[in-house]
Motif scaffolding. Structure first.
Motif, mmCIF file in Angstrom:
data_model
loop_
_atom_site.group_PDB
_atom_site.id
_atom_site.type_symbol
_atom_site.label_atom_id
_atom_site.label_comp_id
_atom_site.label_asym_id
_atom_site.label_seq_id
_atom_site.Cartn_x
_atom_site.Cartn_y
_atom_site.Cartn_z
ATOM 1 N N UNK A 197 0.835 -1.205 0.000
ATOM 2 C CA UNK A 197 0.000 0.000 0.000
ATOM 3 C C UNK A 197 0.874 1.262 0.000
ATOM 4 N N UNK A 198 1.941 1.224 0.752
ATOM 5 C CA UNK A 198 2.857 2.368 0.814
ATOM 6 C C UNK A 198 3.517 2.601 -0.550
ATOM 7 N N UNK A 199 3.954 1.514 -1.197
ATOM 8 C CA UNK A 199 4.604 1.641 -2.497
ATOM 9 C C UNK A 199 3.631 2.062 -3.585
ATOM 10 N N UNK A 200 2.401 1.583 -3.511
ATOM 11 C CA UNK A 200 1.390 2.004 -4.479
ATOM 12 C C UNK A 200 1.110 3.502 -4.370
ATOM 13 N N UNK A 201 1.202 4.009 -3.171
ATOM 14 C CA UNK A 201 0.941 5.426 -2.928
ATOM 15 C C UNK A 201 2.135 6.301 -3.297
ATOM 16 N N UNK A 202 3.342 5.842 -2.997
ATOM 17 C CA UNK A 202 4.516 6.710 -3.092
ATOM 18 C C UNK A 202 5.372 6.498 -4.340
ATOM 19 N N UNK A 203 5.096 5.433 -5.104
ATOM 20 C CA UNK A 203 5.902 5.168 -6.308
ATOM 21 C C UNK A 203 4.974 4.935 -7.496
ATOM 22 N N UNK A 204 5.600 4.878 -8.660
ATOM 23 C CA UNK A 204 4.840 4.497 -9.860
ATOM 24 C C UNK A 204 5.251 3.107 -10.345
ATOM 25 N N UNK A 205 5.785 2.291 -9.424
ATOM 26 C CA UNK A 205 6.188 0.938 -9.778
ATOM 27 C C UNK A 205 4.991 0.150 -10.300
#
Length: 241
Positions: A197-205
């Protein structure tokens, strides 16, 4: 508290062995050392160790003679005999005393650790199936959780964590769920989805990279776990953000 007794009269050997054992077991086991056969008998009576590393040629009473007495009041103790000699008569006496391992000195650290892990797992599997809090496993679980939180982004399996805290996988799984309240798999997946959830919010990976970053080796499994926990797919979760 469970414990390990090291009986060795050579200072360098004793300190070397104690350092290896203490590094491997951390706070999960107490480690005691002594020099003579008589000291070994007295410490074994007082501390009732789970595992003994016993040198053969020690003062006052040789290791096998001391072990014969110890076995009368600690019949199930696991024993590693250390000997500088490959003499068959020593090995034969050790077999008669139901010694678990017979190592020739100097044993290398990797060999000592392998034997230690094996015997701790054997000890754990033979313990009465008590309630985990009665069995004093809080320290094991605390150490396991720390290890999980450090490593959950890798391909971390239950078997790896169980080995880290010297339990069989089956017993570790049961104790973990009893102590923590959720299964090992659910606990690890919760940490991974929180990171996702954190990566979905903070990155465009892309989703497959986030899956890998969070420790999943299968993107489709990652999607299923994410949907089960969040009620929505990773792609829709990002769009809502």
């Amino acid at each position: 508290m469970s414990g390990i007794l090291i009986v060795e009269d050579e200072d360098i050997e004793r300190e070397f062995l104690a350092t290896i054992v203490e590094k491997e077991v951390g706070t999960a086991f107490d480690v005691w050392t002594c020099i003579t056969g008589n000291q070994a008998i007295e410490l074994a009576k007082e501390k009732q160790p789970n595992i003994i590393f016993m040198d053969i040629l020690i003062p006052e009473k040789d290791g096998l003679s001391a072990l014969k007495i110890i076995k009368t009041f600690l019949p199930d103790v696991k024993v590693v005999v250390l000997s500088a000699f490959s003499d068959f008569s020593y090995a034969q006496k050790a077999i008669e005393l139901n010694v678990n391992k017979y190592l020739l000195k100097p044993a290398n650290p990797r060999e000592i650790v392998a034997v230690l892990v094996e015997l701790i797992a054997l000890t754990s599997s033979e313990m009465p199936k008590e309630e985990p809090e009665q069995a004093n496993y809080q320290s094991f679980i605390k150490e396991a959780i720390q290890f999980i939180e450090d490593k959950y982004r890798t391909q971390l399996t239950l078997e790896i964590v169980a080995a880290h805290v010297f339990m069989t996988p089956q017993y570790f799984s049961r104790v973990f769920k009893k102590e923590v309240g959720v299964s090992y798999t659910d606990y690890v997946n919760h940490l991974r989805i929180k990171l996702a959830c954190k990566l979905l919010k903070e990155t465009n990976y892309p989703s497959y990279r986030i899956s890998s970053e969070c420790g999943f080796n299968d993107p489709s499994y990652f999607n299923r776990v994410f949907c089960n926990q969040m009620g929505i797919t990773p792609i829709k979760y990002r769009k809502q953000l």
